[in-house]
Scaffold this motif. Structure first.
Motif, PDB file in Angstrom:
ATOM      1  N   GLY A  82      37.476  54.991  47.476  1.00 38.87           N
ATOM      2  CA  GLY A  82      38.360  53.914  47.902  1.00 38.87           C
ATOM      3  C   GLY A  82      39.474  53.723  46.908  1.00 38.87           C
ATOM      4  N   VAL A  83      40.339  52.748  47.199  1.00 38.95           N
ATOM      5  CA  VAL A  83      41.436  52.479  46.297  1.00 38.95           C
ATOM      6  C   VAL A  83      40.884  51.953  44.976  1.00 38.95           C
ATOM      7  N   ARG A  84      41.560  52.295  43.882  1.00 40.74           N
ATOM      8  CA  ARG A  84      41.102  51.923  42.542  1.00 40.74           C
ATOM      9  C   ARG A  84      42.159  51.021  41.897  1.00 40.74           C
ATOM     10  N   VAL A  85      41.767  49.784  41.613  1.00 41.71           N
ATOM     11  CA  VAL A  85      42.739  48.762  41.216  1.00 41.71           C
ATOM     12  C   VAL A  85      42.229  47.985  40.015  1.00 41.71           C
ATOM     13  N   VAL A  86      43.114  47.775  39.048  1.00 44.67           N
ATOM     14  CA  VAL A  86      42.865  46.849  37.940  1.00 44.67           C
ATOM     15  C   VAL A  86      43.698  45.603  38.180  1.00 44.67           C
ATOM     16  N   LEU A  87      43.034  44.437  38.144  1.00 44.81           N
ATOM     17  CA  LEU A  87      43.708  43.154  38.324  1.00 44.81           C
ATOM     18  C   LEU A  87      43.668  42.384  37.012  1.00 44.81           C
ATOM     19  N   ALA A  88      44.810  41.850  36.608  1.00 49.03           N
ATOM     20  CA  ALA A  88      44.908  41.196  35.300  1.00 49.03           C
ATOM     21  C   ALA A  88      45.407  39.774  35.458  1.00 49.03           C
ATOM     22  N   GLY A  89      44.627  38.829  34.943  1.00 48.95           N
ATOM     23  CA  GLY A  89      45.059  37.443  34.971  1.00 48.95           C
ATOM     24  C   GLY A  89      43.925  36.558  34.508  1.00 48.95           C
ATOM     25  N   GLY A  90      44.193  35.617  33.663  1.00 51.85           N
ATOM     26  CA  GLY A  90      43.110  34.772  33.193  1.00 51.85           C
ATOM     27  C   GLY A  90      43.615  33.608  32.388  1.00 51.85           C
ATOM     28  N   GLY A  91      42.671  32.767  32.007  1.00 51.97           N
ATOM     29  CA  GLY A  91      42.978  31.620  31.172  1.00 51.97           C
ATOM     30  C   GLY A  91      42.952  30.313  31.930  1.00 51.97           C
ATOM     31  N   THR A  92      43.596  30.270  33.099  1.00 51.76           N
ATOM     32  CA  THR A  92      43.651  29.040  33.877  1.00 51.76           C
ATOM     33  C   THR A  92      43.322  29.339  35.336  1.00 51.76           C
ATOM     34  N   ALA A  93      42.995  28.272  36.065  1.00 53.46           N
ATOM     35  CA  ALA A  93      42.722  28.435  37.490  1.00 53.46           C
ATOM     36  C   ALA A  93      43.937  28.964  38.226  1.00 53.46           C
TER      37      ALA A  93
END
Length: 371
Positions: A8-19
């Protein structure tokens, strides 16, 4: 270590710290899994943000990246910044290599900059989503590396920006307020047939709003209005309990994990104007009085501007919020059913429930995957 699944598709998602970063990220990850059930996903986040709990709970692997705030003055932190950034970029690069990622999706925040730099170095396509009307530093940098830039608001100024809206959590995206209203009234102990005011200010609450509504609470109850007040963790709000004549009640809770039910029972919300709040209320057709946070860069005022201009809400300055204002403005609005109906329709027409799928379109295009 077993070889990663590359079917399947291979994805890195980046985001954090707050809602504000984590919730849209998870909504997008869920939408990716709906579209591509065998997608191989990794989430980059910090060890102390909300993502440290929410991402594993949702069943996604979390790769911890060191938190590297941009230095804003020439001090010891600025001297340590280059080394800290190299370590963070290295952690992001490791996650990209681990699954041979086809695309990196960034939502801003501390971990997004290392992810963008690592992706650019590896030649991996980048997709950016900016939540707020005024873009943050990380996404302003990342937008220089890609033409796939998605925004929540049409007014956001970023190169190559395309408005897609804000990816919403599933229980809000699919919310039918009328269908859940009775369940919500039972859950919160509220009555049918009364105008209902929902008051909230985020996880920590909004002190000025808390104090103003609580002080005007007796007048609201005397007019037959019931109040559901989410005060914020650790906030003690001395509010009345129930009016003996009208029977209207004041429910004060520190928080709820059923905001879908809170939205379902309310006729009007009184709240801050974070991007997530504004987009959720518009999507479910709940009119609101928005009180932008009076500190920061003014982004909350910009977040609410479009739905207010569309007729789905009102905007008031924090300094105006006091008990007299609640009695003179909020109470008459709650008693004006036809006006609330017009505002609800305007909010729903402006709102957007399909942003996650539009963002996934960009991600799959960047990955070269068939939809």
């Amino acid at each position: 270590m077993s070889a990663p699944d590359r079917s399947g598709v291979r994805v890195v998602l980046a985001g954090g710290g707050t809602a504000g970063h984590v919730i849209p990220l998870l909504a997008t990850a869920d939408a990716l899994r709906r579209r591509v059930p065998d997608a191989d996903l990794r989430v980059l986040g910090t060890s102390e943000g909300l993502e440290a709990r929410l991402v594993p709970e949702r069943g996604y692997p979390l790769v911890v990246v060191p938190k590297v705030p941009f230095p804003r003055r020439p001090d010891a932190r600025a001297l340590r910044f280059p080394g800290a950034l190299r370590r963070a970029v290295g952690a992001a690069a490791g996650a990209i290599r681990e699954i041979d990622a086809q695309v990196v999706v960034g939502f801003g925040g501390y971990v997004a900059t290392p992810a963008y730099l690592a992706a650019r170095r590896a030649g991996v396509p980048i997709v950016i989503h900016e939540q707020n009307a005024r873009a943050g530093l990380a996404n302003r940098l990342g937008a220089r590396f890609t033409e796939r830039v998605a925004t929540t608001f049409a007014s956001t100024e970023l190169p190559h920006a395309t408005r897609v809206g804000l990816p919403l959590r599933e229980e809000i995206r699919t919310l039918d307020r009328a269908a859940l209203a009775e369940e919500g009234r039972v859950h919160f102990g509220l009555d049918e047939g009364r105008p209902t005011l929902l008051v909230f200010g985020g996880s920590l609450g909004a002190q000025r709003i808390n104090e103003a509504v609580a002080a005007a609470g007796a007048d609201l109850l005397a007019a037959g209005v019931q109040v559901l007040h989410l005060t914020g963790a650790g906030k003690d709000v001395p509010a009345p309990d129930q009016d003996p004549r009208t029977g209207a009640c004041y429910r004060a809770l520190p928080y709820t994990d059923r905001m879908d039910l809170a939205y379902a029972v309310a006729d009007l919300a009184l709240c801050r104007a974070g991007a997530g709040t504004v987009c959720e209320l518009a999507a479910v057709g709940l009119p609101a009085v928005y009180v932008p946070l009076p500190i920061g860069n003014g982004e909350q005022r910009l977040n609410a501007r479009e739905v207010v201009e569309a007729g789905g809400g009102l905007l008031v300055e924090d300094a105006q919020v006091d008990p007299g204002w609640v009695r003179g403005v909020v109470l008459p609005l709650l008693q004006d059913g036809p006006r609330l109906e017009v505002m609800a329709t305007a909010a729903a027409e402006h709102g957007d429930r399909d942003a996650a799928d539009r963002l996934v379109d960009l991600v799959l295009d960047a990955a070269g995957a068939d939809r």
